[in-house]
Design a protein around this motif. Structure first.
Motif, PDB file in Angstrom:
ATOM      1  N   ILE A  31       0.837  -1.197   0.000  1.00  0.00           N
ATOM      2  CA  ILE A  31       0.000   0.000   0.000  1.00  0.00           C
ATOM      3  C   ILE A  31       0.875   1.252   0.000  1.00  0.00           C
ATOM      4  O   ILE A  31       0.607   2.222  -0.716  1.00  0.00           O
ATOM      5  N   ASP A  32       1.935   1.232   0.800  1.00  0.00           N
ATOM      6  CA  ASP A  32       2.839   2.377   0.845  1.00  0.00           C
ATOM      7  C   ASP A  32       3.524   2.591  -0.505  1.00  0.00           C
ATOM      8  O   ASP A  32       3.685   3.732  -0.955  1.00  0.00           O
ATOM      9  N   CYS A  33       3.914   1.511  -1.171  1.00  0.00           N
ATOM     10  CA  CYS A  33       4.548   1.639  -2.486  1.00  0.00           C
ATOM     11  C   CYS A  33       3.582   2.247  -3.502  1.00  0.00           C
ATOM     12  O   CYS A  33       3.985   3.112  -4.302  1.00  0.00           O
ATOM     13  N   ILE A  34       2.331   1.803  -3.504  1.00  0.00           N
ATOM     14  CA  ILE A  34       1.357   2.346  -4.445  1.00  0.00           C
ATOM     15  C   ILE A  34       1.084   3.816  -4.144  1.00  0.00           C
ATOM     16  O   ILE A  34       0.964   4.643  -5.055  1.00  0.00           O
ATOM     17  N   ARG A  35       1.011   4.155  -2.862  1.00  0.00           N
ATOM     18  CA  ARG A  35       0.811   5.565  -2.490  1.00  0.00           C
ATOM     19  C   ARG A  35       1.965   6.423  -2.994  1.00  0.00           C
ATOM     20  O   ARG A  35       1.756   7.503  -3.555  1.00  0.00           O
ATOM     21  N   ARG A  36       3.190   5.954  -2.823  1.00  0.00           N
ATOM     22  CA  ARG A  36       4.355   6.713  -3.275  1.00  0.00           C
ATOM     23  C   ARG A  36       4.397   6.783  -4.803  1.00  0.00           C
ATOM     24  O   ARG A  36       4.776   7.811  -5.377  1.00  0.00           O
ATOM     25  N   ALA A  37       4.018   5.700  -5.458  1.00  0.00           N
ATOM     26  CA  ALA A  37       3.955   5.724  -6.918  1.00  0.00           C
ATOM     27  C   ALA A  37       2.925   6.748  -7.390  1.00  0.00           C
ATOM     28  O   ALA A  37       3.116   7.426  -8.401  1.00  0.00           O
ATOM     29  N   THR A  38       1.827   6.864  -6.653  1.00  0.00           N
ATOM     30  CA  THR A  38       0.798   7.841  -6.999  1.00  0.00           C
ATOM     31  C   THR A  38       1.325   9.260  -6.830  1.00  0.00           C
ATOM     32  O   THR A  38       1.090  10.133  -7.678  1.00  0.00           O
ATOM     33  N   GLU A  39       2.060   9.517  -5.762  1.00  0.00           N
ATOM     34  CA  GLU A  39       2.635  10.839  -5.557  1.00  0.00           C
ATOM     35  C   GLU A  39       3.576  11.214  -6.700  1.00  0.00           C
ATOM     36  O   GLU A  39       3.549  12.345  -7.206  1.00  0.00           O
ATOM     37  N   ALA A  40       4.420  10.259  -7.106  1.00  0.00           N
ATOM     38  CA  ALA A  40       5.330  10.529  -8.211  1.00  0.00           C
ATOM     39  C   ALA A  40       4.570  10.784  -9.505  1.00  0.00           C
ATOM     40  O   ALA A  40       4.911  11.679 -10.293  1.00  0.00           O
ATOM     41  N   GLY A  52       1.201   6.974 -15.318  1.00  0.00           N
ATOM     42  CA  GLY A  52       1.498   6.622 -13.939  1.00  0.00           C
ATOM     43  C   GLY A  52       2.984   6.508 -13.703  1.00  0.00           C
ATOM     44  O   GLY A  52       3.804   6.761 -14.587  1.00  0.00           O
ATOM     45  N   ALA A  53       3.317   6.123 -12.492  1.00  0.00           N
ATOM     46  CA  ALA A  53       4.708   5.935 -12.097  1.00  0.00           C
ATOM     47  C   ALA A  53       4.820   4.609 -11.358  1.00  0.00           C
ATOM     48  O   ALA A  53       3.809   3.981 -11.022  1.00  0.00           O
ATOM     49  N   ARG A  54       6.063   4.219 -11.105  1.00  0.00           N
ATOM     50  CA  ARG A  54       6.291   2.994 -10.333  1.00  0.00           C
ATOM     51  C   ARG A  54       7.186   3.307  -9.139  1.00  0.00           C
ATOM     52  O   ARG A  54       8.045   4.184  -9.202  1.00  0.00           O
ATOM     53  N   TRP A  55       6.962   2.557  -8.079  1.00  0.00           N
ATOM     54  CA  TRP A  55       7.779   2.665  -6.878  1.00  0.00           C
ATOM     55  C   TRP A  55       8.064   1.258  -6.383  1.00  0.00           C
ATOM     56  O   TRP A  55       7.152   0.544  -5.988  1.00  0.00           O
ATOM     57  N   ARG A  56       9.304   0.832  -6.462  1.00  0.00           N
ATOM     58  CA  ARG A  56       9.714  -0.527  -6.128  1.00  0.00           C
ATOM     59  C   ARG A  56       8.838  -1.568  -6.820  1.00  0.00           C
ATOM     60  O   ARG A  56       8.407  -2.554  -6.228  1.00  0.00           O
ATOM     61  N   SER A  96       1.220   3.139 -10.209  1.00  0.00           N
ATOM     62  CA  SER A  96       0.051   4.018 -10.112  1.00  0.00           C
ATOM     63  C   SER A  96      -0.524   4.168 -11.510  1.00  0.00           C
ATOM     64  O   SER A  96       0.150   3.908 -12.511  1.00  0.00           O
ATOM     65  N   ASP A  97      -1.774   4.582 -11.586  1.00  0.00           N
ATOM     66  CA  ASP A  97      -2.485   4.683 -12.862  1.00  0.00           C
ATOM     67  C   ASP A  97      -3.466   5.845 -12.728  1.00  0.00           C
ATOM     68  O   ASP A  97      -4.477   5.726 -12.035  1.00  0.00           O
ATOM     69  N   ILE A  98      -3.152   6.964 -13.359  1.00  0.00           N
ATOM     70  CA  ILE A  98      -3.873   8.220 -13.127  1.00  0.00           C
ATOM     71  C   ILE A  98      -4.273   8.831 -14.468  1.00  0.00           C
ATOM     72  O   ILE A  98      -3.464   8.869 -15.391  1.00  0.00           O
ATOM     73  N   THR A  99      -5.489   9.321 -14.550  1.00  0.00           N
ATOM     74  CA  THR A  99      -5.940  10.008 -15.756  1.00  0.00           C
ATOM     75  C   THR A  99      -6.625  11.318 -15.388  1.00  0.00           C
ATOM     76  O   THR A  99      -7.399  11.367 -14.429  1.00  0.00           O
ATOM     77  N   ARG A 100      -6.320  12.352 -16.159  1.00  0.00           N
ATOM     78  CA  ARG A 100      -6.992  13.629 -16.040  1.00  0.00           C
ATOM     79  C   ARG A 100      -7.269  14.172 -17.442  1.00  0.00           C
ATOM     80  O   ARG A 100      -6.557  13.859 -18.399  1.00  0.00           O
TER      81      ARG A 100
END
Length: 469
Positions: free
Chosen positions: A190-199, A271-275, A279-283
């Protein structure tokens, strides 16, 4: 709101710091406590899966690069996700894990002698988490891993390593059990996905600014990569950078080198990756704040937020998907795209033309993470209904699940032609639809964690931390 951000270029608080955190954290070992707890959680899960399949051990290969056809270069290396689940670092080519119940995992790691490439090195933390053996020759590594597995009894393998020719490879029932487990993430994941989302959000903000400055799709891509601290090899999936009618192609795959003469809209799915976690983001943005398309973006954004507010454990993801279609029908009626009521539009299936994909998917080591259609660990399936065949997730929500919520409203010519030729054609206001066609479409996508009582939206949190609502 998302569709009403002006064209001015602004300095985003914390963006530079976010990029720095990405760079620093990638060269440091995993957060020790979360990672060790993660391994402690994996051990009984895997032990149960092995015992259910009467196996004493399993070899898990990281894999190795494979050259392009008739070439001596390979694509970017991505480890087997079953290996990455245990070992969150990509510098692991040819490595093999040996997992057995009630035993410390063994890591057979390749550290070659090489002057063509910088040799990979076993990270300092690996010896504290695994029984570590380092080899300079891949054949010696494979021989040692096979011999160690043979000593334990009945074993299988996961991966496509040629060393596993004499070992049952990827037993379907075992894979089903492991895939089913992966839907509910550990705190480390969960922490990795959160950090990937921030990036990823850092990249999105830079891409938004580039669009409003008049950049081309390729220039926007470069802005996203720089601000998210990634190379193209780091990306969890190829970025979708779509201006104008390109947004009507769901997985638009090209990058125009020149900006369009007339700008109407911009959709970015990146999106980005963390370890290893994605993440998968659309705007979606309008080039003309305050126009009808801008209002439609805002309305879909509000509907998406309202839907996410309903998420909690023990509800069917299919129910969320159907709920979103009803909300979309309300928007079609509100904006005059259909002449009938929202309820009539839903019963006629009109919204399927404007939203042909599923509401979302599980998120983790794979962008479209595995196990979305499983109804149980034994391989039982809950396939999507015929009305919504592209839905990737049909499971009941549970704490620890992370998935996307990504409604859209698209003006796709081939689907509009089918609607125009069907029984519901007279219920559509075609001039109103055609007026929006140059904008291509809208998608808004967030990464959402199911908690014990509700949900947590990592994407909105990251945007809010940057001062964007």
């Amino acid at each position: 709101m998302i569709g009403s951000i002006g064209a001015q270029s602004t300095r985003i608080p914390g963006r530079e710091a976010s990029v720095l955190r990405v760079i620093i954290d990638r060269v440091n070992p995993a957060s020790e406590q979360l990672y060790r707890s993660h391994l402690d959680a994996l051990a009984p899960r895997w032990a149960a899966a092995l015992e259910a399949e009467n196996l004493d051990a399993v070899l898990v290969s990281a894999g190795a690069p494979r050259n392009y056809l008739f070439d001596d270069h390979a694509p970017f290396f991505r480890p087997n996700p079953h290996f990455a689940l245990w070992f969150p670092q990509e510098r692991c080519e040819h490595a093999i894990l040996l997992i057995a119940p009630a035993k410390r995992p063994r890591l057979f790691y390749l550290q070659p002698d090489d002057y063509w490439h910088l040799p990979q090195q076993a990270p300092e933390w690996a010896g504290g988490c695994f029984e570590l053996s380092v080899y300079s020759d891949p054949d010696d590594l494979r021989d040692a891993a096979r011999a160690a597995a043979a000593e334990l009894g009945s074993s299988a393998c996961i991966g496509d390593d040629p060393a596993f020719d004499n070992c049952p490879a990827n037993p379907p029932k075992l894979i089903d059990r492991l895939h089913y487990q992966r839907a509910c993430k550990t705190e480390f994941e969960i922490d990795c996905i959160r950090r990937a989302t921030e990036a990823g959000v850092s990249g999105h903000l830079a891409a938004r600014d580039a669009f409003f400055s008049g950049a081309s799709e390729l220039e926007i891509l470069r802005a996203f990569l720089a601000a998210s601290g990634q190379t193209e090899g780091d990306l969890p999936y190829p970025c979708i950078i779509a201006q104008n009618e390109h947004a009507a192609t769901l997985h638009y795959q090209y990058y125009d080198r020149t900006a369009p003469v007339s700008r109407h809209s911009f959709l970015i799915d990146a999106g980005a990756r963390w370890r290893g976690y994605a993440s998968d983001i659309t705007r979606t943005y309008t080039a003309t704040p305050g126009d009808v398309f801008s209002d439609l973006i805002d309305a879909l954004d509000a509907a998406q937020r309202q839907l996410i507010d309903t998420i909690r454990p023990d509800i069917g993801y299919l129910d969320l998907h159907v709920d979103m279609h009803r909300r979309l029908c309300s928007l079609l009626a509100e904006f005059g795209l259909v002449r009938c009521t929202a309820e009539a539009a839903f019963e006629l299936g009109i919204s399927k033309t404007f939203l042909p994909h599923g509401l979302g998917h599980l998120l983790g080591l794979q962008v479209h993470d595995v196990g979305g259609h499983q109804a149980g660990p034994g391989g039982e399936l809950s396939p999507p209904p015929s009305d919504y065949p592209t839905l990737r997730l049909t499971r009941i929500t549970a704490p620890g699940m992370v998935f996307t919520i990504e409604p859209g409203l698209y003006l796709i010519p081939m689907l509009l032609d089918e609607l125009r030729a069907g029984d519901a054609a007279s219920e559509v206001d075609w001039p109103a639809v055609e007026a929006l066609a140059p904008c291509g479409g809208i998608r808004i996508e967030d990464n959402v964690l199911v908690t014990g009582t509700g949900s947590r939206n990592f994407t909105r949190e990251a945007f809010a931390a940057a001062g964007v609502s």
